[in-house]
Design a protein around this motif. Structure first.
Motif, short mmCIF file in Angstrom:
data_model
loop_
_atom_site.label_atom_id
_atom_site.label_comp_id
_atom_site.label_asym_id
_atom_site.label_seq_id
_atom_site.Cartn_x
_atom_site.Cartn_y
_atom_site.Cartn_z
N LEU A 290 0.85 -1.19 0.00
CA LEU A 290 0.00 0.00 0.00
C LEU A 290 0.89 1.24 0.00
CD1 LEU A 290 -2.42 -1.17 2.83
CD2 LEU A 290 -2.91 -1.17 0.39
N GLU A 291 0.57 2.19 -0.86
CA GLU A 291 1.26 3.47 -0.85
C GLU A 291 0.24 4.55 -0.53
OE1 GLU A 291 4.06 6.33 -3.62
OE2 GLU A 291 3.94 4.19 -4.06
N PHE A 292 0.51 5.30 0.54
CA PHE A 292 -0.42 6.30 1.04
C PHE A 292 -0.11 7.67 0.42
CE2 PHE A 292 0.15 3.03 4.28
CZ PHE A 292 -1.16 2.60 4.41
N PRO A 293 -1.13 8.54 0.29
CA PRO A 293 -0.89 9.86 -0.29
C PRO A 293 -0.02 10.76 0.59
CG PRO A 293 -3.18 9.64 0.40
CD PRO A 293 -2.54 8.30 0.57
N LYS A 294 -0.03 10.52 1.91
CA LYS A 294 0.78 11.27 2.86
C LYS A 294 1.40 10.29 3.84
CE LYS A 294 -1.79 15.60 2.88
NZ LYS A 294 -2.43 16.61 3.72
N SER B 258 4.64 -10.61 8.14
CA SER B 258 5.34 -9.43 8.63
C SER B 258 4.79 -8.21 7.90
CB SER B 258 6.85 -9.56 8.42
OG SER B 258 7.16 -9.61 7.05
N ILE B 259 4.93 -7.08 8.56
CA ILE B 259 4.57 -5.81 7.91
C ILE B 259 5.83 -4.96 7.92
CG2 ILE B 259 3.62 -4.90 10.08
CD1 ILE B 259 1.71 -3.18 8.30
N LYS B 260 6.13 -4.40 6.75
CA LYS B 260 7.32 -3.56 6.57
C LYS B 260 6.86 -2.19 6.14
CE LYS B 260 9.93 -7.60 5.28
NZ LYS B 260 11.08 -8.12 4.62
N ASP C 66 14.20 2.35 1.59
CA ASP C 66 14.14 0.90 1.73
C ASP C 66 13.13 0.50 2.80
OD1 ASP C 66 16.14 0.55 -0.18
OD2 ASP C 66 17.74 0.69 1.33
N PHE C 67 12.56 -0.69 2.64
CA PHE C 67 11.62 -1.21 3.62
C PHE C 67 12.36 -1.70 4.85
CE2 PHE C 67 8.86 -1.47 -0.10
CZ PHE C 67 7.64 -1.09 0.44
N THR C 68 11.79 -1.40 6.02
CA THR C 68 12.28 -1.95 7.29
C THR C 68 11.12 -2.63 7.99
OG1 THR C 68 11.86 0.12 8.47
CG2 THR C 68 14.08 -0.20 7.58
N GLU C 69 11.42 -3.64 8.74
CA GLU C 69 10.38 -4.42 9.41
C GLU C 69 9.75 -3.64 10.55
OE1 GLU C 69 10.61 -8.59 11.52
OE2 GLU C 69 10.92 -8.65 9.34
N LEU C 70 8.41 -3.62 10.57
CA LEU C 70 7.67 -2.97 11.65
C LEU C 70 7.19 -3.98 12.68
CD1 LEU C 70 5.46 -0.50 9.56
CD2 LEU C 70 7.71 -0.07 10.58
N SER C 71 6.80 -5.18 12.22
CA SER C 71 6.26 -6.17 13.15
C SER C 71 6.11 -7.52 12.46
CB SER C 71 4.89 -5.71 13.66
OG SER C 71 4.37 -6.60 14.60
N HIS C 72 6.13 -8.59 13.26
CA HIS C 72 5.76 -9.93 12.83
C HIS C 72 4.42 -10.27 13.46
CE1 HIS C 72 9.72 -11.01 11.25
NE2 HIS C 72 9.12 -12.07 10.75
N VAL D 140 3.62 0.65 2.97
CA VAL D 140 3.73 -0.57 3.77
C VAL D 140 3.62 -1.77 2.84
CG1 VAL D 140 2.84 0.42 5.91
CG2 VAL D 140 1.27 -0.73 4.36
N LYS D 141 4.27 -2.85 3.26
CA LYS D 141 4.20 -4.10 2.52
C LYS D 141 3.91 -5.20 3.53
CE LYS D 141 6.48 -6.43 -1.26
NZ LYS D 141 7.63 -6.38 -2.17
#
Length: 141
Positions: free
Chosen positions: A51-55, A76-78, A85-91, A114-115
């Motif tokens: 997902l790419e957010f407008p802000k 996981s959510i990155k 670059d993507f970094t991990e936010l949570s499992h 987020v991915k």
């Protein structure tokens, strides 16, 4: 207070769609609030939704409803800034059922994208079926 971060300007992408049949199983069905429609991935490991957010946003919670038998076992959510670059936010580890699962995300940084990674599936062929997906948090100013 946290609210849904997904809006009409949010751009979404998915790893695959079952038989490329986007009219019946496309990504839009995760966000249409209709409990009879869903996104259905094709087979294969490591399915994902981005997902790419407008802000910029601060994610605080992820809500997801899988089809029992077609849920992810390890996820996981990155997150990333717009061009970073993507970094991990949570499992998180969903149950293999049809209920809506809620996963809190602790102290996430501001991100533009987020991915959500579905590392593996309860389905032998690796298919994932998602009836609803929502990302909650706060929008940046």
């Amino acid at each position: 207070m946290a609210s849904s971060l997904i809006c009409s300007e949010t751009q979404s992408r998915v790893s695959s769609v079952l038989n490329r049949d986007v009219k019946q199983y496309g990504k839009k069905y995760m966000f249409d609030c209709n409990e009879e429609t869903c996104w259905n991935s094709d087979q294969g490991e490591r399915q994902w939704v981005s997902l790419e957010f407008p802000k910029s946003v601060r994610v605080s919670e992820l809500k997801i409803q899988f089809q029992g038998g077609f849920s992810a076992k390890t996820c996981s959510i990155k997150g990333s800034p717009k061009d970073g670059d993507f970094t991990e936010l949570s499992h998180f580890y969903p149950e293999d059922d049809h209920s809506t699962h809620s996963f809190p995300i602790q102290e996430a940084p501001a991100v533009d994208r987020v991915k959500i990674m579905f590392e593996n599936s309860a389905d032998f062929f690796g298919r994932i079926i998602v009836y609803s997906l929502d990302v909650l948090g706060e929008r940046g100013s």
